[in-house]
Scaffold this active site. Structure first.
Site, short mmCIF file in Angstrom:
data_model
loop_
_atom_site.label_atom_id
_atom_site.label_comp_id
_atom_site.label_asym_id
_atom_site.label_seq_id
_atom_site.Cartn_x
_atom_site.Cartn_y
_atom_site.Cartn_z
N SER A 128 -2.52 -4.36 -0.50
CA SER A 128 -2.72 -4.52 -1.67
C SER A 128 -2.73 -5.91 -2.18
O SER A 128 -3.59 -7.09 -1.51
CB SER A 128 -1.44 -5.16 -1.93
OG SER A 128 -0.07 -5.29 -2.83
N TYR B 112 -3.58 -5.84 -8.56
CA TYR B 112 -2.88 -6.82 -10.18
C TYR B 112 -3.80 -7.45 -10.97
O TYR B 112 -4.03 -8.74 -10.40
CB TYR B 112 -1.97 -7.36 -9.34
CG TYR B 112 -0.84 -6.18 -9.37
CD1 TYR B 112 0.09 -5.03 -10.24
CD2 TYR B 112 -0.03 -6.43 -7.68
CE1 TYR B 112 0.42 -4.52 -9.45
CE2 TYR B 112 0.37 -5.32 -7.51
CZ TYR B 112 0.68 -4.39 -7.63
OH TYR B 112 2.29 -3.47 -8.16
N THR C 195 -4.14 -1.13 -10.32
CA THR C 195 -2.85 -0.78 -10.79
C THR C 195 -2.59 -1.23 -12.33
O THR C 195 -2.54 -2.19 -13.36
CB THR C 195 -2.01 -1.44 -9.63
OG1 THR C 195 -2.74 -0.90 -8.93
CG2 THR C 195 -0.78 -0.76 -9.93
N LYS D 287 -5.01 3.36 -10.63
CA LYS D 287 -3.84 3.88 -10.35
C LYS D 287 -2.72 4.42 -11.24
O LYS D 287 -2.73 2.88 -11.87
CB LYS D 287 -3.47 3.17 -8.44
CG LYS D 287 -2.23 3.36 -8.42
CD LYS D 287 -1.72 2.53 -7.01
CE LYS D 287 -0.57 2.90 -6.10
NZ LYS D 287 0.13 2.29 -6.54
N HIS E 104 4.31 4.63 -8.96
CA HIS E 104 4.54 3.30 -7.80
C HIS E 104 5.56 4.27 -7.08
O HIS E 104 6.46 2.42 -6.79
CB HIS E 104 4.66 2.66 -9.54
CG HIS E 104 4.57 0.98 -8.40
ND1 HIS E 104 3.06 0.21 -8.48
CD2 HIS E 104 4.71 0.40 -7.57
CE1 HIS E 104 3.32 -0.91 -8.61
NE2 HIS E 104 4.36 -0.62 -7.38
C1 LIG Z 1 7.05 -1.19 -0.34
C2 LIG Z 1 5.88 -1.16 -1.80
C3 LIG Z 1 5.43 -1.96 -2.27
C4 LIG Z 1 4.53 -1.50 -2.94
N1 LIG Z 1 3.08 -2.31 -3.71
C5 LIG Z 1 2.58 -2.11 -4.16
C6 LIG Z 1 1.18 -3.17 -4.73
O1 LIG Z 1 1.62 -4.18 -4.01
N2 LIG Z 1 0.51 -2.66 -5.34
C7 LIG Z 1 0.46 -1.06 -5.34
O2 LIG Z 1 -0.28 -0.90 -6.90
N3 LIG Z 1 1.62 -0.41 -6.01
C8 LIG Z 1 1.79 -0.94 -4.35
N4 LIG Z 1 3.66 0.19 -4.52
C9 LIG Z 1 3.58 1.46 -4.92
C10 LIG Z 1 2.31 2.45 -3.66
O3 LIG Z 1 1.25 1.81 -3.34
C11 LIG Z 1 2.58 4.07 -3.96
O4 LIG Z 1 2.37 3.81 -5.27
C12 LIG Z 1 4.13 4.67 -3.33
O5 LIG Z 1 4.68 4.12 -2.62
C13 LIG Z 1 3.49 5.85 -3.26
O6 LIG Z 1 4.60 6.57 -3.16
P1 LIG Z 1 5.93 6.76 -2.09
O7 LIG Z 1 5.77 5.24 -1.18
O8 LIG Z 1 7.19 7.77 -1.97
O9 LIG Z 1 4.66 7.62 -0.74
C14 LIG Z 1 4.87 -0.42 -2.89
C15 LIG Z 1 4.86 0.78 -3.48
C16 LIG Z 1 6.36 0.10 -2.13
C17 LIG Z 1 7.16 1.61 -1.63
C1 LIG Z 2 9.30 -7.20 -6.33
C2 LIG Z 2 8.02 -7.80 -6.75
C3 LIG Z 2 7.24 -7.73 -6.19
C4 LIG Z 2 6.34 -6.27 -6.91
C5 LIG Z 2 4.92 -6.61 -5.85
C6 LIG Z 2 4.46 -4.86 -4.92
C7 LIG Z 2 5.02 -4.05 -5.46
O1 LIG Z 2 4.06 -3.15 -6.60
C8 LIG Z 2 5.90 -3.28 -5.55
O2 LIG Z 2 5.82 -1.86 -5.88
O3 LIG Z 2 7.30 -3.81 -5.40
#
Ligand SMILES: Cc1cc2nc3c(=O)[nH]c(=O)nc-3n(C[C@H](O)[C@H](O)[C@H](O)COP(=O)(O)O)c2cc1C
Ligand SMILES: CCCCCCC(=O)C(=O)O
Length: 394
Positions: free
Chosen positions: A154, A177, A203, A267, A291
């Site tokens: 990320s 991002y 993303t 994405k 997401h």
């Molecule tokens: C705690 C957390 C942080 C995330 N941070 C990002 C991120 O920084 N960038 C991003 O494109 N997606 C982020 N996502 C989304 C994940 O890339 C992904 O799309 C999603 O977790 C998939 O679903 P799942 O958790 O049910 O497997 C985040 C998801 C979670 C749970």
């Molecule tokens: C709490 C906001 C942070 C957003 C960036 C990380 C992310 O994508 C997420 O789903 O969490």
């Protein structure tokens, strides 16, 4: 806050500990034999076989991580309808197994963006992983590399892309991002390219952050207090500037082409119309993603979005999917519905929070072993053999 301050040392202590954390198996340590798959020492008597599925890891992570971290990790937008839709979508699909096929040799290899991958199970980009474990993305990277899984890092990782690439080895993918200032975005791209990333995952579902009512107050406090550094953005993102840009449009794909040499994967596509536009703009791949249900509430589950996108793309570029994938059968179904690979988010973070690197390894080993068994039972010895003939949607 770490809830676990006891290290079970005897069989009785251990039995109590296992009951307390609610694991489904109570395999006991045999005195004199080191059974540990965990090098941290913190859970030296927890065995790998104690984790029958990724939900066992989730249970342990709930005990180890503070409430705030687990809320941030497991939370989603509004009333979590889309979080649930991601999971429940897989229940509406059944498998049509074939029999009397030699399944003694299973290959899970796939080709993606010029890379040969050992497995179609990829780690989704997840921000702020130090919130779950002190070694954060570095522990994840070591685990992904040791188990030969592709990892996406990320933009808002706590460790920098160069630190994580050093732990992972070649071919880390960088998730972008786009910031409101393209000069800063360009610096991010340069950092990723210098770290050897061949793929930029853009993303597009986050012009603003979704309505997460189970807040991550502690996360923000830690960031504000400078205790949780943002490895890529600290020092380059001016005070007060957001790391996402709500003015961004399809023009950014051309800008990325002009400003980096990485392959561009988009994405956050959930409709046929946007898949068509992504093709028009020449992206190298699509990740069908909402997401993890953390952005727009009432988006459909991703497995329900997949067919119209696969139909639109017609095999011209790879289509990946994430959201709610927890079992080998979910992976099998997604591949059968036309995905070229799948990505998982929360499950590997449960492993990270519970046990660090070893936990991530377990979180990767479990779905891979499940997928292999499911391929054997369904009569599909390789990933290419998993076609639409093997599923029926209710
Ligand atoms: C705690 C957390 C942080 C995330 N941070 C990002 C991120 O920084 N960038 C991003 O494109 N997606 C982020 N996502 C989304 C994940 O890339 C992904 O799309 C999603 O977790 C998939 O679903 P799942 O958790 O049910 O497997 C985040 C998801 C979670 C749970
Ligand atoms: C709490 C906001 C942070 C957003 C960036 C990380 C992310 O994508 C997420 O789903 O969490």
């Amino acid at each position: 806050m770490n809830n676990l301050d006891i290290y079970p040392q005897t069989d009785i202590q251990r039995r109590k500990f296992m009951e307390w954390i609610g694991l489904s198996s109570l395999a006991l340590a045999i005195p004199g034999i080191s059974l540990s798959g965990c090098t941290s020492g913190r859970f030296q008597e927890v065995e790998k076989q104690d984790f029958k599925n990724v939900f066992d890891l989730e249970r342990l992570s709930r005990k180890v991580m503070g409430d705030d971290a687990i809320e941030y990790l497991n939370g989603g937008a509004d009333d979590l309808k889309t979080v649930k839709a991601n999971l429940e979508g897989y229940d509406k699909i059944q498998i049509r197994a074939r029999v009397l096929i030699d399944v003694s040799n299973i290959s899970t290899k796939v080709e993606l963006f010029g890379q040969s991958l050992e497995t179609p199970i990829i780690l989704s980009p997840v921000g702020f992983q130090k919130f779950f474990h002190q070694e954060g993305e570095v522990a994840t990277a070591k685990a992904a590399a040791s188990r030969k899984h592709q990892m996406m890092l990320s933009t808002v990782s706590n460790y920098s892309v160069s630190e994580v690439a050093a732990a992972y080895g070649p071919n880390l993918w960088f998730q972008l991002y786009p910031t409101p200032d393209r000069k800063i975005t360009k610096i991010l791209l340069e950092k990723a390219e210098q770290a050897g990333c061949p793929v930029c995952v853009l993303t597009v579902d986050t012009p603003v952050v979704g309505n997460r009512e189970t807040s991550a107050t502690t996360l923000f406090k830690l960031i504000d207090a400078g205790e949780l550094k943002m490895g890529n953005l600290d020092g380059i993102l001016p005070e007060g500037m957001k790391f996402t840009d709500m003015t961004v449009t399809w023009e950014i794909i051309d800008w990325l082409r002009a400003n980096c040499n990485m392959k561009i994967v988009i994405k956050g596509i959930v409709t046929r119309e946007d898949a068509a536009l992504a093709l028009l703009h020449g992206v190298d791949g699509i990740i069908v993603s909402n997401h993890g249900g953390r952005q727009l509430e009432s988006n459909r589950g991703t497995i329900e979005c997949l067919p119209e996108i696969v139909e639109e793309v017609k095999g011209r570029i790879p289509v990946l999917i994430d959201g709610g994938i927890r079992r080998g059968t979910d992976i099998f179904k997604a591949l059968a519905m036309g995905a070229n690979a799948v990505c998982i988010g929360r499950p590997f973070c449960w492993g990270l929070g519970a046990l660090g690197q070893e936990g991530v390894e377990i979180a990767l080993d479990i779905p891979k072993a499940e997928l292999i068994r499911d391929m054997q039972l369904a009569g599909t010895p390789s990933i290419e053999k998993i076609t639409g003939d093997f599923v029926v949607v209710q």
